[in-house]
Design an enzyme around this catalytic site. Structure first.
Site, PDB file in Angstrom:
ATOM      1  N   ARG A 266       0.573  -8.983  13.163  1.00  0.00           N
ATOM      2  CA  ARG A 266      -0.044  -7.976  12.284  1.00  0.00           C
ATOM      3  C   ARG A 266      -1.034  -8.614  11.319  1.00  0.00           C
ATOM      4  O   ARG A 266      -2.100  -8.047  11.044  1.00  0.00           O
ATOM      5  CB  ARG A 266       1.039  -7.229  11.496  1.00  0.00           C
ATOM      6  CG  ARG A 266       1.821  -6.288  12.375  1.00  0.00           C
ATOM      7  CD  ARG A 266       3.066  -5.814  11.685  1.00  0.00           C
ATOM      8  NE  ARG A 266       2.779  -4.913  10.589  1.00  0.00           N
ATOM      9  CZ  ARG A 266       3.629  -4.666   9.605  1.00  0.00           C
ATOM     10  NH1 ARG A 266       4.780  -5.285   9.536  1.00  0.00           N
ATOM     11  NH2 ARG A 266       3.306  -3.814   8.671  1.00  0.00           N
TER      12      ARG A 266
ATOM     13  N   ARG B 134      11.395  -6.025   2.894  1.00  0.00           N
ATOM     14  CA  ARG B 134      11.139  -4.585   2.822  1.00  0.00           C
ATOM     15  C   ARG B 134      12.184  -3.783   3.615  1.00  0.00           C
ATOM     16  O   ARG B 134      12.568  -4.164   4.712  1.00  0.00           O
ATOM     17  CB  ARG B 134       9.742  -4.299   3.391  1.00  0.00           C
ATOM     18  CG  ARG B 134       9.359  -2.847   3.348  1.00  0.00           C
ATOM     19  CD  ARG B 134       7.899  -2.675   3.352  1.00  0.00           C
ATOM     20  NE  ARG B 134       7.290  -2.951   4.648  1.00  0.00           N
ATOM     21  CZ  ARG B 134       5.995  -2.766   4.877  1.00  0.00           C
ATOM     22  NH1 ARG B 134       5.210  -2.350   3.911  1.00  0.00           N
ATOM     23  NH2 ARG B 134       5.487  -3.030   6.051  1.00  0.00           N
TER      24      ARG B 134
ATOM     25  N   LYS C 278       0.827  -1.217   0.000  1.00  0.00           N
ATOM     26  CA  LYS C 278       0.000   0.000   0.000  1.00  0.00           C
ATOM     27  C   LYS C 278       0.864   1.271   0.000  1.00  0.00           C
ATOM     28  O   LYS C 278       0.549   2.230  -0.687  1.00  0.00           O
ATOM     29  CB  LYS C 278      -0.923   0.031   1.236  1.00  0.00           C
ATOM     30  CG  LYS C 278      -1.938  -1.083   1.290  1.00  0.00           C
ATOM     31  CD  LYS C 278      -2.924  -0.881   2.428  1.00  0.00           C
ATOM     32  CE  LYS C 278      -2.294  -0.895   3.796  1.00  0.00           C
ATOM     33  NZ  LYS C 278      -1.698  -2.187   4.189  1.00  0.00           N
TER      34      LYS C 278
ATOM     35  N   ARG D  55      12.049  -2.317   9.411  1.00  0.00           N
ATOM     36  CA  ARG D  55      11.146  -1.919  10.491  1.00  0.00           C
ATOM     37  C   ARG D  55      11.055  -3.043  11.523  1.00  0.00           C
ATOM     38  O   ARG D  55      10.989  -4.205  11.161  1.00  0.00           O
ATOM     39  CB  ARG D  55       9.754  -1.634   9.915  1.00  0.00           C
ATOM     40  CG  ARG D  55       9.675  -0.324   9.198  1.00  0.00           C
ATOM     41  CD  ARG D  55       8.439  -0.186   8.368  1.00  0.00           C
ATOM     42  NE  ARG D  55       7.234  -0.758   8.944  1.00  0.00           N
ATOM     43  CZ  ARG D  55       6.017  -0.630   8.417  1.00  0.00           C
ATOM     44  NH1 ARG D  55       5.862   0.072   7.315  1.00  0.00           N
ATOM     45  NH2 ARG D  55       4.968  -1.177   8.958  1.00  0.00           N
TER      46      ARG D  55
ATOM     47  N   ARG E  53      -8.543   1.253   9.944  1.00  0.00           N
ATOM     48  CA  ARG E  53      -8.131  -0.140  10.089  1.00  0.00           C
ATOM     49  C   ARG E  53      -9.120  -0.931  10.929  1.00  0.00           C
ATOM     50  O   ARG E  53      -8.940  -2.129  11.096  1.00  0.00           O
ATOM     51  CB  ARG E  53      -6.791  -0.159  10.792  1.00  0.00           C
ATOM     52  CG  ARG E  53      -5.647  -0.737   9.992  1.00  0.00           C
ATOM     53  CD  ARG E  53      -4.446  -0.624  10.859  1.00  0.00           C
ATOM     54  NE  ARG E  53      -3.298  -1.305  10.461  1.00  0.00           N
ATOM     55  CZ  ARG E  53      -2.224  -0.741   9.898  1.00  0.00           C
ATOM     56  NH1 ARG E  53      -2.262   0.516   9.564  1.00  0.00           N
ATOM     57  NH2 ARG E  53      -1.157  -1.444   9.691  1.00  0.00           N
TER      58      ARG E  53
HETATM   59  P1  AMP Z   1       1.646   0.461   8.944  1.00  0.00           P
HETATM   60  O1  AMP Z   1       2.873   1.204   8.570  1.00  0.00           O
HETATM   61  O2  AMP Z   1       0.409   1.027   8.355  1.00  0.00           O
HETATM   62  O3  AMP Z   1       1.776  -1.018   8.754  1.00  0.00           O
HETATM   63  O4  AMP Z   1       1.482   0.681  10.544  1.00  0.00           O
HETATM   64  C1  AMP Z   1       2.467   0.246  11.458  1.00  0.00           C
HETATM   65  C2  AMP Z   1       1.849   0.083  12.828  1.00  0.00           C
HETATM   66  O5  AMP Z   1       1.307   1.330  13.279  1.00  0.00           O
HETATM   67  C3  AMP Z   1       0.677  -0.903  12.893  1.00  0.00           C
HETATM   68  O6  AMP Z   1       1.114  -2.247  13.015  1.00  0.00           O
HETATM   69  C4  AMP Z   1      -0.044  -0.403  14.138  1.00  0.00           C
HETATM   70  O7  AMP Z   1       0.632  -0.784  15.314  1.00  0.00           O
HETATM   71  C5  AMP Z   1       0.086   1.117  14.010  1.00  0.00           C
HETATM   72  N1  AMP Z   1      -1.026   1.699  13.234  1.00  0.00           N
HETATM   73  C6  AMP Z   1      -0.922   2.412  12.068  1.00  0.00           C
HETATM   74  N2  AMP Z   1      -2.119   2.812  11.643  1.00  0.00           N
HETATM   75  C7  AMP Z   1      -3.016   2.335  12.535  1.00  0.00           C
HETATM   76  C8  AMP Z   1      -4.430   2.395  12.629  1.00  0.00           C
HETATM   77  N3  AMP Z   1      -5.173   3.037  11.713  1.00  0.00           N
HETATM   78  N4  AMP Z   1      -5.017   1.782  13.678  1.00  0.00           N
HETATM   79  C9  AMP Z   1      -4.312   1.122  14.615  1.00  0.00           C
HETATM   80  N5  AMP Z   1      -2.966   1.026  14.586  1.00  0.00           N
HETATM   81  C10 AMP Z   1      -2.314   1.619  13.565  1.00  0.00           C
END
Ligand code: AMP
Length: 254
Positions: free
Chosen positions: A204, A160, A42, A193, A121
């Site tokens: 996740r 990644r 994404k 990461r 989410r």
């Molecule tokens: P991402 O980069 O979108 O995969 O986000 C990394 C981490 O940030 C996720 O695994 C969550 O711990 C937190 N996170 C990001 N966006 C959200 C969201 N909309 N709701 C809950 N946790 C989030």
């Protein structure tokens, strides 16, 4: 189609007191949500779509990561708690996420539109966004749902690498940097990461199927859902997305 200077997303990443140096400009403000399991690409698609549609890439994960790089004494208690959830691979509580997005609601009004990546989410977050947009007289253009088998998702996540400076995303095999461990755009150091490590990836993916998959039905019922196969190169997926968007919204981008 044209490209523009890369938006620095300052108001989104640093908070509402910051001003963006490069503002997105667009005749048509695209307001998109990108859905799909973690690792489906994404973030990469949001960057490519930003170059084509000029709408700003708004990732909630990037905001939490940016806050994590601040000194601990500069972080709010809510942001410190968010870091703990994130390190484990768990979802940050809805109230914290929505507070953070609301603070940055100016970005949802941006004339260039937006591409939400990683938000909403959960159903609660989707309801909050829907309510907010209705109140503000804004409407989503579409919700793109990127589809990919789990085995491929795991392979993507483990390869990644992210730039520590500009947050650009690379992949060891699919999108390798020109020089190993160096960002092509700003020469920042690339890192893996914490939440891309195997134990966090498992949590996740579970969190995704439990909390985020229900959004597919939610947006399907609203007539906004656009399923797109996330197979092939990033450029192929982007092209597929643009074609699907064009067919759905019937607005010509250039
Ligand atoms: P991402 O980069 O979108 O995969 O986000 C990394 C981490 O940030 C996720 O695994 C969550 O711990 C937190 N996170 C990001 N966006 C959200 C969201 N909309 N709701 C809950 N946790 C989030």
């Amino acid at each position: 189609m044209t490209t523009q200077g890369k938006n620095d997303r300052a108001a989104w990443l640093q908070g509402p007191s910051a001003k963006c140096e490069v503002m997105p400009t667009s005749e048509t403000a695209w307001r998109l949500v990108l859905l799909g399991a973690p690792g489906v690409g994404k973030g990469t698609q949001a960057d490519l779509l930003n170059q084509r549609l000029h709408a700003c890439h708004l990732s909630t994960g990037d905001v939490f990561r940016a806050a994590g790089h601040q000194k601990e004494c500069d972080q709010s208690p809510a942001m410190r708690t968010a870091q703990e959830y994130m390190r484990r691979g768990d979802l940050v509580p809805d109230s914290t996420v929505w507070e953070m997005v609301r603070e940055r609601s100016g970005c949802l009004h941006c004339g260039g539109g937006f591409i939400l990546d990683g938000f909403p989410r959960t159903l609660t977050q989707a309801e909050s966004l829907k309510q907010f947009m209705e109140n503000e007289g804004l409407a989503l253009s579409a919700v793109v749902d990127y589809e990919l088998p789990v085995s491929e998702i795991v392979a993507r996540l483990s390869g990644r690498r992210t730039c520590s400076k500009c947050k650009a995303v690379f992949h060891l095999t699919e999108l390798p940097p020109r020089i190993a461990d160096r960002c092509d755009h700003c020469e920042g150091t690339l890192f893996q990461r914490e939440d891309d490590r195997p134990a966090s990836v498992k949590i996740r993916l579970e969190a995704y199927s439990r909390s985020t998959e229900p959004l597919i039905e939610f947006y399907g019922k609203l007539g906004l859902l656009l399923p797109v196969a996330a197979t092939g190169t990033p450029e192929e997926i982007c092209l597929r997305t643009l074609e699907a968007l064009e067919a759905k919204v019937k607005i010509v981008y250039c």
